[in-house]
Write an enzyme that holds these catalytic residues in place. Structure first.
Site, short mmCIF file in Angstrom:
data_model
loop_
_atom_site.label_atom_id
_atom_site.label_comp_id
_atom_site.label_asym_id
_atom_site.label_seq_id
_atom_site.Cartn_x
_atom_site.Cartn_y
_atom_site.Cartn_z
N ASP A 1 -0.16 9.37 -13.00
CA ASP A 1 -0.24 9.96 -11.68
C ASP A 1 -1.45 10.90 -11.72
O ASP A 1 -1.85 11.35 -12.80
CB ASP A 1 1.07 10.74 -11.43
N ASP B 1 -2.45 13.78 -9.03
CA ASP B 1 -2.18 15.15 -8.61
C ASP B 1 -0.95 15.70 -9.33
O ASP B 1 0.14 15.16 -9.18
CB ASP B 1 -1.92 15.22 -7.09
P1 B16 Z 1 -3.82 12.15 0.22
P2 B16 Z 1 -0.20 11.75 -6.52
C1 B16 Z 1 -0.12 12.52 -3.97
O1 B16 Z 1 -0.85 12.28 -5.13
C2 B16 Z 1 0.18 13.99 -3.81
O2 B16 Z 1 1.07 14.44 -4.83
C3 B16 Z 1 0.84 14.22 -2.47
O3 B16 Z 1 1.12 15.60 -2.30
C4 B16 Z 1 -0.07 13.70 -1.36
O4 B16 Z 1 0.56 13.85 -0.10
C5 B16 Z 1 -0.39 12.23 -1.62
O5 B16 Z 1 -0.96 12.10 -2.90
C6 B16 Z 1 -1.34 11.68 -0.59
O6 B16 Z 1 -2.59 12.31 -0.77
O7 B16 Z 1 -3.54 12.90 1.46
O8 B16 Z 1 -4.97 12.72 -0.59
O9 B16 Z 1 -4.00 10.67 0.48
O10 B16 Z 1 0.68 12.86 -7.00
O11 B16 Z 1 0.52 10.45 -6.22
O12 B16 Z 1 -1.44 11.56 -7.39
MG MG Z 2 1.80 13.88 -8.61
#
Ligand code: B16
Ligand code: MG
Length: 215
Positions: free
Chosen positions: A11, A13
């Site tokens: 993952d 974030d």
């Molecule tokens: P975006 P991950 C996720 O990343 C985040 O944890 C989540 O908070 C966010 O809403 C989602 O990506 C979408 O992100 O707006 O940048 O497309 O943890 O799956 O790496």
């Molecule tokens: Mg994450």
């Protein structure tokens, strides 16, 4: 515990780097403009879930209904603020621990990939100096179903050409642990609400603990 696998899907974030504070700042700016209460505890519920699903969680406290078009304007507004904030990220936001662990896993022969819900994945990887590092990237631009659906991890495994049973997933969100298990993969929890969520196969004590688990 030793886990015999061929590929590691990370993952992004909350595992490779930390963008939560920027997500929070951007959502907070939008919520304040709309007059909707939003705090860090609600922000925790947004980990790993898609942008639109995140907005829906924030709108639980709204006093009026919004149309789909308005919702799309809101997510675009949040994303513009978020991307401006992401410009502050530099290779200094990638810890030596993460960098050294990734390099050592590659030396041990693992295929390394990203499985992130974020549509900003490639931009974030570029900001922190990991542009071109991973063998494969599957992200929010590849999928129609966000975590806890296994789609992003299955696409990642398919792109690397490794059977899902031979993949481990490293996740900070319960939604991501559920996605990994639904995809038939081994789920390693690190930080966040993933840790001790009860569905994980193993709780990592730190990012570099991967080197103890993956021979
Ligand atoms: P975006 P991950 C996720 O990343 C985040 O944890 C989540 O908070 C966010 O809403 C989602 O990506 C979408 O992100 O707006 O940048 O497309 O943890 O799956 O790496
Ligand atoms: Mg994450």
């Amino acid at each position: 515990m030793k886990i015999e696998k061929k590929a590691v899907i990370f993952d992004l974030d909350g595992v490779i780097c930390f963008t939560d504070k920027y997500h929070y700042e951007a959502w907070k700016a939008l919520a304040d403009r709309l007059g909707i209460y939003f705090d860090e505890k609600i922000n925790d519920r947004l980990r790993g879930v898609s942008r639109m699903a995140s907005l829906e969680i924030i709108l639980e406290r709204a006093t009026k209904e919004y149309t789909q078009t308005e919702k799309e304007t809101f997510t675009a507004e949040k994303n513009d603020i978020y991307r401006e904030l992401l410009k502050k990220m530099t290779p200094a936001d990638l810890s030596d621990e993460v960098k050294d662990t990734l390099v050592e896993l590659r030396r041990r022969g693992y295929k390394l990939s990203i499985g992130s819900s974020s549509k900003n994945t490639k931009f974030i990887l570029k900001q922190i100096g990991l542009d071109g590092f991973f063998d494969v990237i599957a992200d929010g631009t590849d999928i129609t179903h966000s975590k806890p659906d296994p789609e992003v991890f299955l696409i990642s495994a398919q792109k690397i050409g490794i059977d899902p049973v031979d993949c481990v997933v490293v996740e900070d969100a319960t939604a991501g642990i559920k996605a990994a298990k639904a995809g038939g993969m081994t789920a390693l929890a690190l930080f966040g609400d993933a840790k001790d969520c009860g569905l994980e196969d193993y709780n990592l004590t730190s990012f570099s603990d991967l080197l103890n688990v993956l021979p």
